[in-house]
Design a protein around this motif. Structure first.
Motif, mmCIF file in Angstrom:
data_model
loop_
_atom_site.group_PDB
_atom_site.id
_atom_site.type_symbol
_atom_site.label_atom_id
_atom_site.label_comp_id
_atom_site.label_asym_id
_atom_site.label_seq_id
_atom_site.Cartn_x
_atom_site.Cartn_y
_atom_site.Cartn_z
ATOM 1 N N PHE A 214 8.858 8.898 1.276
ATOM 2 C CA PHE A 214 9.529 8.864 2.568
ATOM 3 C C PHE A 214 8.470 8.564 3.624
ATOM 4 O O PHE A 214 7.417 9.202 3.648
ATOM 5 N N LYS A 215 8.738 7.578 4.491
ATOM 6 C CA LYS A 215 7.800 7.205 5.543
ATOM 7 C C LYS A 215 8.536 7.103 6.871
ATOM 8 O O LYS A 215 9.674 6.643 6.931
ATOM 9 N N ASN A 216 7.835 7.469 7.931
ATOM 10 C CA ASN A 216 8.405 7.479 9.265
ATOM 11 C C ASN A 216 7.942 6.268 10.074
ATOM 12 O O ASN A 216 6.791 5.855 9.976
ATOM 13 N N ASN A 217 8.874 5.693 10.854
ATOM 14 C CA ASN A 217 8.534 4.659 11.825
ATOM 15 C C ASN A 217 9.466 4.839 13.014
ATOM 16 O O ASN A 217 10.675 4.572 12.900
ATOM 17 N N GLY A 218 8.932 5.329 14.109
ATOM 18 C CA GLY A 218 9.774 5.599 15.271
ATOM 19 C C GLY A 218 10.759 6.718 14.995
ATOM 20 O O GLY A 218 10.396 7.783 14.496
ATOM 21 N N ASP A 219 12.036 6.465 15.293
ATOM 22 C CA ASP A 219 13.065 7.478 15.048
ATOM 23 C C ASP A 219 13.793 7.245 13.725
ATOM 24 O O ASP A 219 14.878 7.777 13.497
ATOM 25 N N LYS A 220 13.183 6.458 12.846
ATOM 26 C CA LYS A 220 13.794 6.144 11.547
ATOM 27 C C LYS A 220 12.888 6.621 10.406
ATOM 28 O O LYS A 220 11.682 6.756 10.554
ATOM 29 N N ILE A 221 13.545 6.875 9.280
ATOM 30 C CA ILE A 221 12.850 7.215 8.040
ATOM 31 C C ILE A 221 13.203 6.150 7.010
ATOM 32 O O ILE A 221 14.366 5.729 6.910
ATOM 33 N N TYR A 222 12.231 5.750 6.223
ATOM 34 C CA TYR A 222 12.443 4.774 5.156
ATOM 35 C C TYR A 222 12.084 5.422 3.824
ATOM 36 O O TYR A 222 11.082 6.126 3.726
ATOM 37 N N PHE A 223 12.926 5.191 2.811
ATOM 38 C CA PHE A 223 12.625 5.741 1.492
ATOM 39 C C PHE A 223 12.968 4.722 0.418
ATOM 40 O O PHE A 223 13.834 3.857 0.597
ATOM 41 N N ASN A 224 12.248 4.819 -0.708
ATOM 42 C CA ASN A 224 12.474 3.885 -1.816
ATOM 43 C C ASN A 224 13.589 4.382 -2.718
ATOM 44 O O ASN A 224 13.891 5.583 -2.788
ATOM 45 N N GLN A 225 14.205 3.458 -3.453
ATOM 46 C CA GLN A 225 15.417 3.762 -4.193
ATOM 47 C C GLN A 225 15.544 2.865 -5.417
ATOM 48 O O GLN A 225 14.840 1.867 -5.554
ATOM 49 N N PHE A 226 16.432 3.255 -6.320
ATOM 50 C CA PHE A 226 16.790 2.394 -7.449
ATOM 51 C C PHE A 226 18.283 2.595 -7.731
ATOM 52 O O PHE A 226 18.928 3.479 -7.159
ATOM 53 N N SER A 227 18.811 1.758 -8.601
ATOM 54 C CA SER A 227 20.236 1.831 -8.927
ATOM 55 C C SER A 227 20.429 2.013 -10.424
ATOM 56 O O SER A 227 19.717 1.414 -11.225
ATOM 57 N N GLU A 228 21.423 2.847 -10.774
ATOM 58 C CA GLU A 228 21.867 2.939 -12.162
ATOM 59 C C GLU A 228 23.341 2.529 -12.270
ATOM 60 O O GLU A 228 23.989 2.755 -13.276
ATOM 61 N N TYR A 229 23.852 1.896 -11.207
ATOM 62 C CA TYR A 229 25.264 1.547 -11.122
ATOM 63 C C TYR A 229 25.608 0.449 -12.136
ATOM 64 O O TYR A 229 24.764 -0.364 -12.523
ATOM 65 N N GLU A 230 26.861 0.415 -12.557
ATOM 66 C CA GLU A 230 27.309 -0.569 -13.542
ATOM 67 C C GLU A 230 27.031 -1.984 -13.053
ATOM 68 O O GLU A 230 27.439 -2.377 -11.967
ATOM 69 N N GLY A 231 26.343 -2.747 -13.884
ATOM 70 C CA GLY A 231 26.002 -4.112 -13.537
ATOM 71 C C GLY A 231 24.788 -4.240 -12.651
ATOM 72 O O GLY A 231 24.298 -5.342 -12.409
ATOM 73 N N TYR A 232 24.270 -3.104 -12.155
ATOM 74 C CA TYR A 232 23.105 -3.121 -11.277
ATOM 75 C C TYR A 232 22.091 -2.066 -11.717
ATOM 76 O O TYR A 232 21.724 -1.182 -10.951
ATOM 77 N N ASN A 233 21.703 -2.142 -12.977
ATOM 78 C CA ASN A 233 20.629 -1.266 -13.409
ATOM 79 C C ASN A 233 19.654 -2.046 -14.269
ATOM 80 O O ASN A 233 19.977 -3.085 -14.830
ATOM 81 N N VAL A 234 18.439 -1.523 -14.346
ATOM 82 C CA VAL A 234 17.337 -2.268 -14.923
ATOM 83 C C VAL A 234 17.435 -2.417 -16.433
ATOM 84 O O VAL A 234 16.800 -3.285 -17.021
ATOM 85 N N VAL A 235 18.266 -1.582 -17.088
ATOM 86 C CA VAL A 235 18.327 -1.610 -18.539
ATOM 87 C C VAL A 235 19.261 -2.696 -19.068
ATOM 88 O O VAL A 235 18.858 -3.544 -19.861
#
Length: 381
Positions: free
Chosen positions: A167-188
């Motif tokens: 999690f990183k801060n820039n101004g009044d916003k926070i940014y965080f990294n993510q991944f997906s395991e959703y059907e049709g949108y996962n790395v496997v």
């Protein structure tokens, strides 16, 4: 294996058993690579932190002129001076104004105004002031996550990137990294689609926790290589001017975007003596086996930390093959000035003039923590 790696595997296994800002999909990056070797080695001072009563499961951080240990299991924050001497303990689990009402700490970040944001195990966010007095608590709000037919532009298909959560801060916003395991949108089971379409970062508003934008795509290196899905995590940092820096585990390039996430340039050199002979995993069973047994035997780019005071980017990488050392690259702007051997699992955490500080593996069994510090030339000669 760390509990979050197990969670990452479990999510994928269970799943397979049963309004975003418009971006260019095909970015042509300007590659700016320069190399001027200033350091062939670095001299590391080792500092052992004073013994404390803690779980020894957590992260070592640095801010202002002190070292901190974030105890993820017991929800304590311990402070030490720059030489590793214990100062005090803060927080702990509870409902009081200086306590943390959550089961586990998943992530901590210090904001530019000195406040602290702590993310709990249920997407709960706890904002404290610089003295660790609670200001408010809220949940990460991704909107309607029950829609049918969601795609890569929907916030609801993503979860926090637990194995390397930032999690990183820039101004009044926070940014965080993510991944997906959703059907049709996962790395496997659909890596090509995943790497082409899935977003890297979510932008969250600090006032109400609402996720309002998503940014970034995987580099084309991933779409062009079928054997790198097992090293598909990434780290990122944000410069003081708001520019984003992203480094992927399998890709030797580092990508810089401006504060509106427009591409600026890519730069970076391959690490020394890295084992990058990744297996091509063609089944869920093989994927499980790699994550549980083999991941740490391969080389990959592990962590980046940008230090504004020095205008330097530090990228640590794994060599693999049971190497007794790892590597650390140092970039001044887009010029690599060093690629040196360092102790395993070393990653840079900050700067207290005149030293760059780095953490390493916490010895949970022997209840020992240490940090390293070293100096670098502040100007290229």
């Amino acid at each position: 294996m760390h509990i979050k790696y197990r969670c990452f595997i479990f999510i994928i296994v269970v799943f397979l058993a049963i309004g975003c800002k418009k971006e260019k999909l095909n970015i042509v990056w300007e590659i700016n690579n320069n190399k001027t070797v200033v350091l062939n080695e670095i001299n590391l001072d080792t500092i052992k932190l004073d013994k404390i009563e803690a779980s020894y499961v957590g992260d070592i951080k640095l801010w202002t002129d002190s070292i901190y240990f974030i105890d993820k299991r017991f929800c304590w924050v311990f402070s030490f001076d720059k030489d590793g001497h214990f100062i005090k303990r803060m927080l702990g689990q509870g409902r009081g104004p200086s306590e943390l009402n959550t089961g586990l700490i998943d992530c901590h970040t210090r904001l530019s105004n000195g406040d602290h944001l702590i993310v709990g195990s249920g997407n709960d966010c706890h904002l404290f002031d610089k003295n660790f007095i609670r200001k408010k608590t809220f949940l990460i709000d991704k909107g309607d996550m029950r829609k049918k037919g969601m795609d890569a532009s929907d916030f609801g298909i993503y979860t926090l990137m637990y194995p390397k959560l930032i999690f990183k801060n820039n101004g009044d916003k926070i940014y965080f990294n993510q991944f997906s395991e959703y059907e049709g949108y996962n790395v496997v089971n659909n890596p090509s689609k995943y790497f082409r379409e899935c977003r890297l970062l979510s932008e969250m508003k600090l006032d109400d926790g609402k996720v309002c934008e998503m940014y970034g795509r995987y580099s084309t290196y991933y779409a062009d290589n079928d054997n790198v899905k097992q090293v598909a995590l990434f780290s990122f940092d944000i410069k003081e001017n708001g520019n984003f820096l992203i480094s992927f585990e399998a890709d030797s390039l580092i990508y810089e975007y401006d504060n509106e996430f427009n591409p600026i340039e890519a730069f970076g050199y391959s690490g020394e003596n890295m084992n990058i002979k990744y297996k091509e995993l063609n089944s869920l069973k093989e994927f499980q086996k790699y994550y549980l047994v083999e991941r740490e035997t391969k080389g990959y780019y592990d962590w980046i930390e940008y230090i504004d005071e020095l205008d330097m980017l530090f990228r640590s990488y794994k060599k693999g093959d049971n190497s007794s050392t790892d590597g650390l690259q140092i970039y001044k702007s887009n010029t690599m000035i060093a690629d040196v051997e360092v102790p395993r699992n070393l990653k840079v955490i900050g700067f207290i003039d005149p030293y760059v500080y780095a953490s390493s593996t916490i010895d949970e069994e022997n209840e020992e923590m240490k940090v390293y510090r070293f100096t670098v030339p502040k100007k290229n000669n």
